[in-house]
Design an enzyme around this catalytic site. Structure first.
Site, PDB file in Angstrom:
ATOM      1  N   HIS A   1       0.999  -1.167  -0.035  1.00  0.00           N
ATOM      2  CA  HIS A   1      -0.033  -0.172  -0.263  1.00  0.00           C
ATOM      3  C   HIS A   1       0.758   1.395  -0.503  1.00  0.00           C
ATOM      4  O   HIS A   1       1.005   1.894   1.129  1.00  0.00           O
ATOM      5  CB  HIS A   1      -0.790  -0.269   1.406  1.00  0.00           C
ATOM      6  CG  HIS A   1      -2.400   0.715   1.057  1.00  0.00           C
ATOM      7  ND1 HIS A   1      -2.421   2.156   0.587  1.00  0.00           N
ATOM      8  CD2 HIS A   1      -3.111   0.513   0.794  1.00  0.00           C
ATOM      9  CE1 HIS A   1      -3.427   2.324   1.031  1.00  0.00           C
ATOM     10  NE2 HIS A   1      -4.382   1.185   0.953  1.00  0.00           N
TER      11      HIS A   1
ATOM     12  N   GLU B   1      -0.930  -0.031  -6.363  1.00  0.00           N
ATOM     13  CA  GLU B   1      -1.701  -1.419  -5.446  1.00  0.00           C
ATOM     14  C   GLU B   1      -1.817  -2.377  -6.706  1.00  0.00           C
ATOM     15  O   GLU B   1      -3.213  -2.588  -7.088  1.00  0.00           O
ATOM     16  CB  GLU B   1      -2.797  -1.525  -4.797  1.00  0.00           C
ATOM     17  CG  GLU B   1      -2.288  -0.330  -3.750  1.00  0.00           C
ATOM     18  CD  GLU B   1      -4.339  -0.464  -2.914  1.00  0.00           C
ATOM     19  OE1 GLU B   1      -4.866  -1.128  -2.032  1.00  0.00           O
ATOM     20  OE2 GLU B   1      -4.526   1.190  -3.355  1.00  0.00           O
TER      21      GLU B   1
END
Length: 356
Positions: free
Chosen positions: A180, A314
């Site tokens: 992330h 991501e």
């Protein structure tokens, strides 16, 4: 190439560590065993001053205090949301904890993002290698099975950061991790990423509902604020009068279905620094989130959180893939190995989009 360690501080009596990697061309990448995360990626500017291009935490306590942002963390076992926090696992209904309204997000309260990982490191063939390992048993997690996860970071002397995952469980379960990381290439984290240019090699994106869950559709990007097949400055697209960007609080929080094959899957450029990042991955989807909400106040490096502070790339199967066909593989049988690699490549003081 040099690797050292230092304290990342304590939280509830647990001591955490940072692993500092300095390559031979001026980059310094700082990782932590708290969440197998990246805390900083420092690059030298034109006057040889180090500037961070990612958002990271100052210490372990901040990770837990500002936990909704997941800055730089390895999130898993499953990244993104799972509708109602439950899924059918070969006829058995598995109920996960619901930590995002009535849905499950990023592995829930036992997320890998907040776990202490074992680590080792070495320099090999002129590259720095940091390996994080975690044993996530079914007592720690609501997911079925005992999971062994390895996340290996590799730093090169050509401004590359590779992430390789190798994960296996002793029971049928879901696996879909990601990192992330939030990028901001302005070399100043008090400047939002609205001025950045973005390219994503994708013909379709996944629209979401009011709970930010995919609707199940795959829509063409053409004619929408999701068309980054040629690079676009973010500001006008984030503020476009479109129900999907409006519903995400004037921003992106969506998965893009990446084109198959090798080559650059996404690219980001700041006109302030003339720095760019290229993204390479073997994963089918890219979730792009532009930090649209500031739901936890607090300062990092003395700077308050702000809207559009950074942008994530991501790489993963699509969120809630267990409930939709053709959203990517997330179900793994006992003993079946999940393997994946993503690379982020930095270019400094030059605008590059290498599509070869």
């Amino acid at each position: 190439m040099d690797i050292t360690t230092r304290s990342f501080g304590k939280y509830k009596g647990v001591e955490y560590t940072e692993i500092i990697v300095k390559n031979d061309v001026g980059d310094c990448l700082i990782f932590s065993d708290l969440g197998a995360r990246i805390n900083q990626w420092l690059a030298n500017d034109t006057i040889n001053q180090p500037r961070s291009i990612v958002i990271g935490y100052d210490n372990a306590e901040q990770v837990f205090e500002l936990d909704s942002y997941y800055y730089g963390a390895t999130v898993g076992p499953v990244a993104g949301r799972i509708k109602d926090g439950r899924f059918d696992n070969n006829g058995e209904m598995v109920q996960l904890d619901c930590n995002d309204g009535k849905n499950h997000l990023h592995g829930g309260r036992s997320s890998w993002a907040f776990r202490k990982w074992d680590y080792s490191y070495k320099v090999e063939n002129g590259e720095a290698i940091v390996m994080f390992t975690l044993v996530d048993d079914d007592k720690d997690s609501p997911y079925p099975g005992n999971v062994k996860a390895e996340v290996t970071y590799r730093v090169t002397n050509i401004h590359e950061w590779f992430i390789t995952y190798r994960i296996v469980s002793d029971a049928r379960t879901l696996i879909n991790p990601t990192n992330h990381v939030y990028f901001n290439l302005n070399a100043a984290l008090d400047r939002p990423i609205d001025n950045h240019s973005l390219y994503v090699n994708a013909e379709r994106y996944l629209p979401v509902d009011e709970e930010h869950l995919p609707t199940g559709e795959k829509l063409p990007v053409e004619g929408t604020p999701f068309d980054y097949r040629t690079d676009q400055i973010l500001a006008p697209w984030l503020n476009a009068n479109h129900p999907q960007t409006k519903g995400a609080n004037n921003g992106l929080d969506h998965a893009f279905e990446l084109a198959s094959g090798d080559g650059v899957k996404a690219w980001l450029y700041s006109p302030t620094t003339h720095w760019s990042i290229e993204v390479f991955t073997d994963q089918p989807y890219l979730v792009v989130y532009t930090h649209n909400y500031v739901d936890q106040e607090g300062k990092i490096a003395g700077i308050p959180r702000l809207k559009h502070a950074g942008i994530t790339f991501e790489t993963q199967a699509a969120p809630d893939a267990i409930h939709h066909k053709d959203f990517g593989k997330v179900v793994y049988e006992a003993g079946e190995v999940y393997e994946s690699t993503t690379c982020y490549r930095l270019y400094r003081n030059v605008k590059v989009l290498d599509e070869d």
